[in-house]
Every structure is written in structure tokens, then in C-alpha cells.
Design a protein around this motif. Structure first.
Motif, PDB file in Angstrom:
ATOM      1  N   MET A   1       0.464  -1.468   0.407  1.00 27.80           N
ATOM      2  CA  MET A   1      -0.095  -0.348   0.232  1.00 27.80           C
ATOM      3  C   MET A   1       1.123   1.347  -0.220  1.00 27.80           C
ATOM      4  SD  MET A   1      -2.954   0.103   2.219  1.00 27.80           S
ATOM      5  CE  MET A   1      -2.720   0.030   3.535  1.00 27.80           C
ATOM      6  N   ILE A   2       0.400   2.376  -0.729  1.00 26.37           N
ATOM      7  CA  ILE A   2       1.040   3.640  -0.360  1.00 26.37           C
ATOM      8  C   ILE A   2       0.422   3.914   0.670  1.00 26.37           C
ATOM      9  CG2 ILE A   2       1.262   5.485  -1.825  1.00 26.37           C
ATOM     10  CD1 ILE A   2       4.132   4.632  -3.452  1.00 26.37           C
ATOM     11  N   ASN A   3       1.021   4.921   1.943  1.00 24.12           N
ATOM     12  CA  ASN A   3      -0.457   5.626   2.178  1.00 24.12           C
ATOM     13  C   ASN A   3      -0.630   7.354   1.409  1.00 24.12           C
ATOM     14  OD1 ASN A   3       2.318   6.329   2.893  1.00 24.12           O
ATOM     15  ND2 ASN A   3       1.738   5.689   4.896  1.00 24.12           N
ATOM     16  N   MET A 313      -3.350   0.312  -3.667  1.00 22.27           N
ATOM     17  CA  MET A 313      -3.530  -0.959  -3.294  1.00 22.27           C
ATOM     18  C   MET A 313      -2.836  -2.248  -4.065  1.00 22.27           C
ATOM     19  SD  MET A 313      -4.044  -2.657  -0.043  1.00 22.27           S
ATOM     20  CE  MET A 313      -3.622  -4.495  -0.560  1.00 22.27           C
ATOM     21  N   GLU A 314      -1.825  -3.249  -3.065  1.00 22.47           N
ATOM     22  CA  GLU A 314      -1.128  -4.268  -4.383  1.00 22.47           C
ATOM     23  C   GLU A 314      -1.742  -5.746  -4.531  1.00 22.47           C
ATOM     24  OE1 GLU A 314      -0.261  -3.165  -1.078  1.00 22.47           O
ATOM     25  OE2 GLU A 314       0.419  -4.716  -0.284  1.00 22.47           O
ATOM     26  N   ASN A 315      -3.758  -5.677  -3.887  1.00 23.79           N
ATOM     27  CA  ASN A 315      -4.163  -6.309  -4.151  1.00 23.79           C
ATOM     28  C   ASN A 315      -3.419  -7.151  -5.211  1.00 23.79           C
ATOM     29  OD1 ASN A 315      -6.294  -5.493  -2.682  1.00 23.79           O
ATOM     30  ND2 ASN A 315      -6.084  -4.588  -4.339  1.00 23.79           N
ATOM     31  N   ALA A 345       6.116   1.362  -9.635  1.00 18.79           N
ATOM     32  CA  ALA A 345       6.165   0.172  -9.305  1.00 18.79           C
ATOM     33  C   ALA A 345       6.807   0.059  -8.103  1.00 18.79           C
ATOM     34  CB  ALA A 345       8.055   1.366  -9.452  1.00 18.79           C
ATOM     35  N   HIS A 346       6.349   0.718  -7.119  1.00 18.03           N
ATOM     36  CA  HIS A 346       5.974  -0.023  -5.173  1.00 18.03           C
ATOM     37  C   HIS A 346       4.567  -1.293  -5.508  1.00 18.03           C
ATOM     38  CE1 HIS A 346       5.021   1.505  -1.416  1.00 18.03           C
ATOM     39  NE2 HIS A 346       3.959   0.291  -0.994  1.00 18.03           N
ATOM     40  N   GLU A 347       3.843  -0.613  -5.577  1.00 17.72           N
ATOM     41  CA  GLU A 347       2.316  -1.777  -6.470  1.00 17.72           C
ATOM     42  C   GLU A 347       2.809  -3.159  -6.859  1.00 17.72           C
ATOM     43  OE1 GLU A 347       0.237  -1.195  -4.067  1.00 17.72           O
ATOM     44  OE2 GLU A 347       0.782   1.030  -3.894  1.00 17.72           O
ATOM     45  N   LEU A 348       3.831  -2.308  -7.494  1.00 14.66           N
ATOM     46  CA  LEU A 348       4.111  -4.571  -8.117  1.00 14.66           C
ATOM     47  C   LEU A 348       5.473  -5.140  -8.009  1.00 14.66           C
ATOM     48  CD1 LEU A 348       3.655  -5.408 -11.055  1.00 14.66           C
ATOM     49  CD2 LEU A 348       5.171  -4.086 -12.754  1.00 14.66           C
ATOM     50  N   PHE A 349       6.119  -4.030  -7.170  1.00 11.98           N
ATOM     51  CA  PHE A 349       7.054  -4.935  -6.208  1.00 11.98           C
ATOM     52  C   PHE A 349       6.728  -5.882  -5.490  1.00 11.98           C
ATOM     53  CE2 PHE A 349      10.947  -4.981  -4.223  1.00 11.98           C
ATOM     54  CZ  PHE A 349      12.275  -6.189  -5.417  1.00 11.98           C
ATOM     55  N   HIS A 350       5.745  -5.358  -5.327  1.00 10.28           N
ATOM     56  CA  HIS A 350       4.676  -5.670  -3.629  1.00 10.28           C
ATOM     57  C   HIS A 350       4.063  -7.563  -4.239  1.00 10.28           C
ATOM     58  CE1 HIS A 350       3.507  -3.412  -0.489  1.00 10.28           C
ATOM     59  NE2 HIS A 350       3.663  -2.255  -0.734  1.00 10.28           N
ATOM     60  N   GLN A 351       3.095  -7.472  -5.853  1.00  9.10           N
ATOM     61  CA  GLN A 351       3.559  -8.533  -6.468  1.00  9.10           C
ATOM     62  C   GLN A 351       4.517 -10.044  -5.322  1.00  9.10           C
ATOM     63  OE1 GLN A 351       0.267  -9.371  -7.388  1.00  9.10           O
ATOM     64  NE2 GLN A 351       0.006  -7.148  -7.272  1.00  9.10           N
ATOM     65  N   ASN A 368       7.620  -6.610   3.394  1.00  9.27           N
ATOM     66  CA  ASN A 368       6.454  -6.115   2.380  1.00  9.27           C
ATOM     67  C   ASN A 368       6.585  -4.436   1.907  1.00  9.27           C
ATOM     68  OD1 ASN A 368       5.178  -8.305   3.187  1.00  9.27           O
ATOM     69  ND2 ASN A 368       2.831  -7.366   3.282  1.00  9.27           N
ATOM     70  N   GLU A 369       6.573  -3.816   3.133  1.00 13.43           N
ATOM     71  CA  GLU A 369       6.116  -2.152   2.898  1.00 13.43           C
ATOM     72  C   GLU A 369       7.965  -1.812   3.013  1.00 13.43           C
ATOM     73  OE1 GLU A 369       4.032  -0.321   1.353  1.00 13.43           O
ATOM     74  OE2 GLU A 369       2.475  -1.835   2.470  1.00 13.43           O
ATOM     75  N   SER A 370       8.826  -2.076   3.306  1.00  9.09           N
ATOM     76  CA  SER A 370       9.835  -1.685   3.078  1.00  9.09           C
ATOM     77  C   SER A 370      10.603  -2.181   1.539  1.00  9.09           C
ATOM     78  CB  SER A 370      11.334  -1.942   4.543  1.00  9.09           C
ATOM     79  OG  SER A 370      10.767  -1.973   5.730  1.00  9.09           O
ATOM     80  N   PHE A 371      10.556  -3.601   1.365  1.00 11.42           N
ATOM     81  CA  PHE A 371      10.986  -3.606   0.165  1.00 11.42           C
ATOM     82  C   PHE A 371      10.320  -2.848  -0.703  1.00 11.42           C
ATOM     83  CE2 PHE A 371      12.366  -7.415   2.078  1.00 11.42           C
ATOM     84  CZ  PHE A 371      13.729  -7.659   1.327  1.00 11.42           C
ATOM     85  N   ALA A 372       8.845  -3.013  -1.066  1.00 15.09           N
ATOM     86  CA  ALA A 372       8.219  -1.957  -1.700  1.00 15.09           C
ATOM     87  C   ALA A 372       8.919  -0.344  -1.817  1.00 15.09           C
ATOM     88  CB  ALA A 372       6.239  -2.162  -1.647  1.00 15.09           C
ATOM     89  N   ASP A 373       8.885   0.386  -0.826  1.00 20.01           N
ATOM     90  CA  ASP A 373       9.871   1.064  -0.205  1.00 20.01           C
ATOM     91  C   ASP A 373      10.963   1.803  -1.524  1.00 20.01           C
ATOM     92  OD1 ASP A 373       9.399   4.349   0.743  1.00 20.01           O
ATOM     93  OD2 ASP A 373      11.175   3.582   0.274  1.00 20.01           O
ATOM     94  N   SER A 427       7.907   1.948   8.978  1.00 18.20           N
ATOM     95  CA  SER A 427       8.179   1.006   7.433  1.00 18.20           C
ATOM     96  C   SER A 427       8.462   0.983   6.091  1.00 18.20           C
ATOM     97  CB  SER A 427       6.549  -0.139   7.671  1.00 18.20           C
ATOM     98  OG  SER A 427       6.829  -0.140   9.568  1.00 18.20           O
ATOM     99  N   TYR A 428       8.374   2.089   5.473  1.00 19.51           N
ATOM    100  CA  TYR A 428       8.227   2.940   4.371  1.00 19.51           C
ATOM    101  C   TYR A 428       9.906   3.179   4.617  1.00 19.51           C
ATOM    102  CZ  TYR A 428       3.206   2.107   3.506  1.00 19.51           C
ATOM    103  OH  TYR A 428       2.203   1.915   3.243  1.00 19.51           O
ATOM    104  N   GLN A 429       9.844   4.341   4.629  1.00 14.39           N
ATOM    105  CA  GLN A 429      10.930   5.047   3.774  1.00 14.39           C
ATOM    106  C   GLN A 429      12.575   4.636   5.140  1.00 14.39           C
ATOM    107  OE1 GLN A 429       7.710   6.505   4.059  1.00 14.39           O
ATOM    108  NE2 GLN A 429       7.731   7.897   2.270  1.00 14.39           N
TER     109      GLN A 429
HETATM  110 ZN   LIG Z   1       2.983  -0.620  -0.084  1.00 17.85          ZN
END
Ligand SMILES: [Zn+2]
Length: 839
Positions: A1-3, A313-315, A345-351, A368-373, A427-429
Motif C-alpha cells: 500500500m502507498i499511504n 493497493m497491491e491486491n 513501481a511500488h505496487e508491482l514489487f509487492h506482487q 512488505n513495505e520496506s521492499f516496496a519502498d 516501515s516505509y522510508q
Molecule cells: Zn506498499
């Protein structure tokens, strides 16, 4: 998720900030919250989800969903005769066991409208599965939901403009599962550690399109004007990743290798689908190659919906984006990387990190989120070069460092108040920066090999940080306990003071390192580059203690000692270099951060020659972000700077390849109020870029407000982004009731990001517009904004400040009705509580 926090960062530091002062971010203060010391254990797995089959239809009038569910489970390990399912705010009509094609009613209790406690017909062992049938109604609008920084609602299922009464808004249905809201639309074990295959049949008005996880297995036209679409997801994923969307969307079909890649847009924005999302297959290819794990799912779809409660959101296989991606060609001219592409790019890496291997609990959200970030910088680096990756990484680090509370939070956090609080800048940045640093320490190949091991070992299962450590250790052969203990299971960062001493007699350079932070001492691997005699020599050093001294021999006095030369350490530095050394660094050291640091040092001492050299060179830096940084920081009151920079700025304003640099240069020039620039501004008004047009209009406003007011009228029909902001700024200064409807409409229909870009001038006009009814309308909007966003870091005090100012000015105007409205708004906003429930 991007917040939303990330979105407001885009607003504050990204393209919309050109005409915004940055003081907003600095004003931000958050009231201290009591630390809640509850250990959040991973919930025990008693039963495991196996398969979830849903058959749903929608009641647009009541905003209900009528659901039938067949959920198959089995005991995880120990035998059990009972089952507990999360089910939020539903009417439960029937709970049965499906046996030999028959439904056998089961005893159950529906506790607090939150949890279904079901008695099974017997004791089951973990080699036996069983299927439960549930007939239920989901009533999301009657659900008591709460907000947080990441997501401002938790209904799970959303009906947008369900009665079609809002002519400017399409009718849509969409879902948002994370964190635990999928159980508002189907009974499930709503935990990230669960995984299930699924099959969802949606019966919808035949004119609408549907989207869900996996493949569209069948479509059936019904006699009553509806159609039933069945989506099948054959690979297991977590309940929070389930999704549905229904509405009038046009689908653009793209592909990656042989897999469908689809973009679902409202018809109005469909012509731009390829321009907005067309880079997706290239990103999928890049991530597949980098990770050594091909995109694991059978399709990838992205959809843009209205009134979304977060950023994106990376459903699984079906990412959902907020309406900030409803953009046109002209907006995309000014987009570059920061706006939109980083989200894709962020949501895709979550896949991979999130959907394929899922964080085993919210405590391990970093998985999840550190990797997407991190992936945002990774893609930037690959697509736009190392400077772009480094710039993106450092923006994240600044966002973490700016928040004083963040330094007290562990990355893996077993103690937290509310699980939504995990969606923060740690968790993100910070987590993203830690991975960037870890990649640098291990080297790209070992790092990606480790990620590959982590993904393959835990495929379709869950992962926590220790599993990442083991995978990286296996790949690299290096022990990483020290790294994970300090960065994953510890808090804060080093505050490093660096000073230097050259001894000519012994030809020795001494570097004094001192960690000034409270709390843990950090063990730091540091590259130290010594530039002397026209050569650069790299030394690898370790800082193991709170204070350390490094000594280096050099034949001549070094021109520069560059400590932390790789510039990936998560650190706050006080680097006692001279401006001369910084000038050497700007021109000789290779990295974005080398130049960035030099500009930072120079911009506060612009009367000094070395600083001037840096500032003027930075106007022509190869990276556009640094050109913009230098332009914004230029002190044109200094004669040397003024004389040397003026022709450069004028050239940049007219012909820089980057529209944001041109806009920045126009903005810098407009402050000088040079009458002769009028023609240049008028020329710039013809640009296709909204940013350039917006800066030009602001420039004209400086010279001739009456003419600017006149010209602004001509742009009322076609404006976005910075141009909209400029028109509103012109109107806020010299417009009145005739211009109010435009200003009001722009503000009230703006997206979250748009609202933050406009809010200052909207408040300014609210304070001075002649008509009391207009002012009250403005106050009402600001009140709504206060109610909605108060809980996001710093926004409460900022909006209260605006409302207080309006109250003062309306008092001067003797407009009692507006004064009263402002007082009421202030009271309502101050009464908004940061609703935190312990879960
Ligand atoms: Zn995310």
C-alpha cells in the motif's frame, strides 16, 4: 500500500511544491502519544484457509452486498472441533457444513458482530478438510470503522455514488482489504499469515465491467439485465489481498511476455491509459530478472477508482490506484518519476514482496513495505540513472529524519498501539533506506541472490525479517546478526560528527568520528575516499565504538577526505569540512549525494567565493533535481550571485529540457520583478506544460496583477496542477466574488493531493472575499478537511492556523456570520479525536 503520508510528501516536496513554501512541513508537529507496551504475538493458527468461494450481488440502494460463501479449511496441526471466522458488521443468515452435497446447519455464536464462533460436527484432524457454507449480508456503511495515517477508513467494501445523484462522479464499487477489512465483505480468517485460493462470482448490472484477482473464468448474461462474472485465483494468497471492482471502465490490453497486463480507466481518461501505465511490462521484466523469480501470477491489472481511501493497493494481480492517476497527456509532461510512476513501481514489487511472500504479521510489515519502498529507488536507478535512484532514496531518508518520533521505533515492532500505526515512515522510508544500505554493504549480486533465496524458500507462504537474514547470509556467506539487531530489531540512527586534522610533519590525516545519539551505538562500515595529488584512494573502515579515530597516510595534504563515500548509510551527519573541500567534492566526487551535500553547505554561505562556485555550477548540474535545488536556494540579493546567475536563470527558464526546472527558474526570476521579463512570461504561457504556464502566470502577477487576473480567466477551462494553483493564487490576491465559484469548485472537487496544493490560497481568498456567504462556504470546506485529515502528522495545527487567520480577518471585516462559522469550525476540528482503539 502507498499511504496518504507518502501522497502528502508528493504534494509537499514534489511537482506541486514549486509555488508552495516548504514551511508547511516544518510547522508539522505531532502531539506526543503515550507508548503502548503490548506485545503483539502472531495469532496462533488453529484452522487454515484452503479455498474461498464467493457468490455476491449488490444492492446499490441500501449499499448492501448479499453474499454466499463456501469456505474450505483444515486444522493447522492440532485436532479441533471448532472454527472462528472474522466477519465484521454482517447479518448472518445461515452457517452450515457442506457434506455429500447437503447443508447441515451448525451451531454458532456471532460475537459483537465481529467474530463467528462455529461448532463443527466433530473433531477434525489436519489431514481432513471441511467446507462451511455461509449465507450473509454485508453492510459496510453501517460498520463502525476507524481511520489512521495510512488509510482513512476501514469499511472493506465501498459504494461510490451508488444512487448516481452526483453527476460529476461515476458509480463504482471497490474494496480495500488491508489491514483486516476483507472480513467486512466475506467471513474469513483475516490475518496475513493465512493463504487461500479463491473463486468470486459477481452479479452486476450488465453495463458494468468487473475486476478481481486471477483470471476471468466465465461471464454469463442473466435475463434480469445483470451479468455474472466469475474470477478464479488458482494460487494461494492472503485474505487482505482479495479485491473486487465494479463500474464503467475501459480496458487497455497490454502484455508482458504472454501474460495479460490490463489497465482499467474511466472512459474520460482511457485515452491516456497507455501513456500512464505503458511502462508496466518493462518494470515487470526488470523485477523478474533482478529477483530471478519471474512474475508469479497469471495476469497483472491496474485500475484507477474514485474516492479511494489510501494511495494505492497491491491486491494480488489487481492493483487499485487512487484517482491521482486520472491524468492527461499534458499533466504527464510534468510528471517525471515522482508522480505516479513510483506508485506503479511500488505496487508491482509487492506482487513479490507482499503477495508471493507475505509478511507473517503486521509486526513484520517491513517484509512488505520496506521492499516496496526500496523498489521505487531501484526502478528509478534502472530507468533514469543512479542520480535518480540516489535522489529518491535520500528523499525517503529525509522524510524519516524529519520526524523526531520515528527514531524511537524499531523496524520490526512487536509492541504497537494499533496495527495501522505500522504503516509509517519507519516501515516505509527508513526500511527502504536500510535495504538500500544493505545492498551497498553486500554488493548487488549477493543482495539479489539473497532475495531470490528468500522468495523461493517462502513462496506462497509468509516471511519475517529473520528469514531474510538467513537468506542473505546463505547467499553472501557473511554473518548479519549485527546488522539486523541494530537496524531491524533496534531503533534510531547514528548522529555522526566528523572532523579532520592534517599533520604535515608525519604526513598523517586523522579523522575523528563521534556518534552523538542517545541509545545504541551503531557499528558502521564506512568507505573513506582520500583525494590527494590528483588521485583518489579508497579505504574501507569500520566504526565499532561510540567514538573512533581513523588515520591515513598521504604524501600530500588531501584536497578532500570523503567519509561515508558511498553515501548510503542511514545517518545524520555533522561534517566539519571547509567550503573549499565541499567545492572540491562538488566537482570531483561522483555521486548525487556528494553534490547535494556541497549545495547544502554552500547555500547558507552564499557570500563566500567557494559557495558561489558551487551554487553557480549547480544551476547546470546534470541531474534536474539538483538544478532545481540550486535555483530555489539562490540568494539573488547577493550581487555576485545575482550578476552571474541572472543570465543562467533566464536561459534555464526558456530552454531547460525539464519543464520543472523551467518552472523553477521562472519562479525565481518572478521574485525579482523585472519588467523586461514580461515578454518571456507571455511566451512561457504558450507552453504545453502546466508547470511552466503556472510559473509564468505567477510571474505576470508579480508585475501586473490586473493583467494576470485577465489572463487567468482564459485558463479556467483547461488547467491542472501548478497552473490551477497559480490561477487560484491570482484570484486569492486580486479576485473577488466573481472568481469565487472557480476557486471553490477547484478546491472542493480536488483530490487529496490537489487540496493540499490549493489550501493556502483557498484560505487566503476565504479570508478576504467580499461576500459573507462565499466566506462561509470556504470555512465549511476547511472544516471538512480538518475533520478528515487532522490525524495525519502536523495537518491539524496547520489547518487550525488557517482558520484562526480567517476568523481574525472576518472580524476586521465585521462579518459576524463568518466569524461565528470559523469559531464553530475551529471547535469541531479541535474536537476530532485521534481515535485509537487497541486491537
Ligand atoms: Zn506498499
Amino acid at each position: 500500500m502507498i499511504n496518504l503520508r507518502t501522497l502528502s510528501k508528493i504534494v509537499l516536496s514534489g511537482i506541486l511544491a514549486v509555488s508552495l513554501s516548504t514551511s508547511y512541513g516544518q510547522q508539522a508537529t505531532k502531539p506526543a502519544e503515550p507508548a503502548i507496551d503490548i506485545y503483539r504475538e502472531t495469532p496462533p493458527k488453529i484452522n487454515d484457509l484452503v479455498h474461498t468461494k464467493l457468490d455476491v450481488r449488490f444492492d446499490y440502494k441500501k449499499c448492501f452486498m448479499y453474499g454466499k460463501e463456501w469456505v474450505t479449511l483444515k486444522p493447522h496441526f492440532y485436532p479441533t472441533d471448532s472454527l472462528r471466522l472474522d466477519a465484521k458488521g454482517m447479518d448472518i443468515k445461515n452457517v452450515s457444513l457442506v457434506k455429500n452435497g447437503k447443508n447441515i446447519p451448525l451451531k454458532y455464536k456471532y460475537e459483537d458482530s465481529l467474530s463467528l464462533a462455529i461448532n463443527l460436527d466433530k473433531v477434525y484432524r489436519n489431514n481432513e478438510s471441511y467446507t462451511i457454507y455461509i449465507d450473509y449480508t454485508s453492510k459496510p456503511n453501517l460498520l463502525k470503522a476507524k481511520g489512521s495515517a495510512a488509510i482513512n477508513d476501514a469499511k472493506g467494501l465501498y459504494f461510490i455514488n451508488p444512487d448516481g445523484k452526483d453527476k460529476d462522479k461515476p458509480t463504482q464499487i471497490w474494496t480495500q482489504g488491508e489491514t483486516e477489512s476483507s472480513s467486512a465483505w466475506f467471513p474469513t480468517i483475516d490475518k496475513p499469515e493465512q493463504k487461500t485460493t479463491d473463486e468470486i462470482s459477481m452479479t452486476v448490472p450488465a453495463k458494468y465491467v468487473t475486476l478481481s484477482n486471477g483470471r476471468l473464468a466465465s461471464q454469463k448474461i442473466n435475463k434480469d439485465g445483470t451479468r455474472t462474472d466469475t474470477w478464479k485465483m488458482d494460487l494461494p494468497h492472503s485474505p487482505y489481498l482479495f479485491m473486487m471492482a465494479v463500474g464503467d471502465f475501459k480496458i487497455y490490453h497490454d502484455k508482458w511476455r504472454n501474460k495479460p497486463v490490463d489497465y482499467y480507466m474511466e472512459p474520460k481518461y482511457a485515452p491516456y491509459a497507455k501513456e500512464i501505465f505503458g511502462g508496466t511490462p518493462e518494470i515487470i521484466e526488470f523485477y523478474s530478472k533482478t529477483l530471478g523469480v519471474d512474475y508469479p501470477w497469471n495476469k497483472y491489472a491496474q485500475i484507477v477508482v474514485r474516492d479511494y481511501v489510501s494511495g494505492a493497493m497491491e491486491n494480488t494481480t489487481a492493483t487499485l490506484h487512487g484517482e491521482f492517476l486520472n491524468t492527461t497527456h499534458r499533466q504527464l509532461i510534468d510528471a517525471y518519476y515522482d508522480f505516479g510512476h513510483q506508485t506503479i513501481a511500488h505496487e508491482l514489487f509487492h506482487q513479490w514482496f507482499g503477495d508471493y511472500v507475505t509478511a507473517e504479521s503486521w509486526s513484520n510489515l517491513t517484509m512488505n513495505e520496506s521492499f516496496a519502498d526500496f523498489s521505487e529507488a531501484l526502478w528509478a536507478e534502472h530507468k533514469y540513472g543512479k542520480d535518480a535512484g540516489d535522489a529518491h532514496n535520500y528523499e525517503g531518508m529525509e522524510e524519516y529524519l524529519r520526524d523526531p518520533e520515528a527514531a524511537s521505533k524499531d523496524l520490526v515492532r512487536f509492541h504497537y498501539d494499533d496495527r495501522e500505526d505500522m504503516f509509517d515512515n519507519v516501515s516505509y522510508q527508513k526500511g527502504g533506506c536500510i535495504l538500500y544500505m544493505l545492498r551497498n554493504y553486500l554488493g548487488n549480486e549477493a543482495f539479489y541472490k539473497g532475495l531470490n533465496i528468500y522468495l523461493k524458500t517462502n513462496a506462497f507462504k509468509n516471511g519475517e525479517a529473520q528469514q531474510l537474514r538467513l537468506a542473505l547470509e546463505e547467499a553472501s556467506g557473511r554473518d548479519l546478526n549485527w546488522f539486523f539487531n541494530q537496524w531491524y530489531y533496534g531503533a534510531g540512527h547514528p548522529k555522526l560528527s566528523i572532523s579532520y586534522k592534517w599533520d604535515d610533519a608525519s604526513k598523517t590525516e586523522t579523522v575523528f568520528l563521534d556518534q552523538k545519539q542517545d541509545g545504541q551505538t551503531f557499528k558502521l562500515p564506512l568507505a573513506v575516499d582520500i583525494y590527494a595529488g590528483g588521485k583518489k584512494v579508497r579505504h574501507k573502515a569500520w566504526m565499532n565504538d561510540k567514538m573512533d579515530t581513523l588515520t591515513f597516510h598521504s604524501d600530500t595534504k588531501p584536497d578532500l577526505v570523503n567519509v561515508d563515500a558511498e553515501k548510503t548509510t542511514v545517518v545524520e551527519k555533522t561534517d566539519n569540512k571547509t567550503l573549499g573541500e565541499y567545492a572540491f567534492q562538488y566537482f570531483n566526487a561522483p555521486l548525487y549525494m556528494d553534490r547535494y551535500e556541497a549545495i547544502e553547505a554552500a547555500q547558507v554561505k552564499q557570500s563566500e567565493k567557494d559557495a558561489q562556485k558551487i551554487m553557480l555550477a549547480a544551476l547546470k548540474d546534470k541531474y534536474y533535481g539538483l538544478r532545481m535545488k540550486a535555483i530555489r536556494a539562490l540568494n539573488m540579493k547577493n550581487d555576485d550571485i545575482h550578476n552571474a546567475a541572472l543570465p543562467v536563470l533566464t536561459a534555464l527558464a526558456q530552454s531547460d529540457e525539464n519543464t520543472l526546472v523551467r518552472a523553477s527558474a521562472l519562479t525565481a526570476l518572478s521574485k525579482l520583478k523585472i519588467q523586461a521579463n514580461m515578454d518571456m512570461y507571455k511566451q512561457a504561457l504558450k507552453s504545453e506544460s502546466y508547470a511552466v504556464q503556472g510559473a509564468a502566470l505567477a510571474g505576470i502577477n508579480q508585475l501586473d496583477p490586473a493583467q494576470a487576473l485577465q489572463l487567468a480567466k482564459g485558463f479556467e477551462k483547461d488547467n491542472r496542477g501548478i497552473l490551477t494553483q497559480s490561477i487560484v493564487a491570482v484570484y486569492a490576491e486580486s479576485g473577488n466574488s466573481a472568481e469565487w465559484p472557480f476557486v471553490y469548485n477547484q478546491f472542493s472537487t480536488a483530490s487529496t493531493g490537489g487540496k493540499f496544493g490549493l489550501v493556502r490560497n483557498f484560505a487566503k481568498m476565504t479570508a478576504r472575499v467580499d461576500n459573507s456567504a462565499d466566506a462561509q462556504q470556504g470555512i465549511e470546506e476547511l472544516k471538512e478537511m480538518g475533520i478528515k485529515y487532522k490525524t495525519i502528522n502536523g495537518i491539524g495545527p496547520f489547518l487550525t492556523g488557517l482558520l484562526n487567520n480567517i476568523k481574525e480577518q472576518r472580524t476586521t471585516l465585521k462579518d459576524d456570520a463568518s466569524v461565528k462559522a470559523a469559531e464553530d469550525a475551529l471547535k469541531v476540528v479541535s474536537d476530532v479525536k485521534e481515535t485509537k482503539e487497541t486491537k
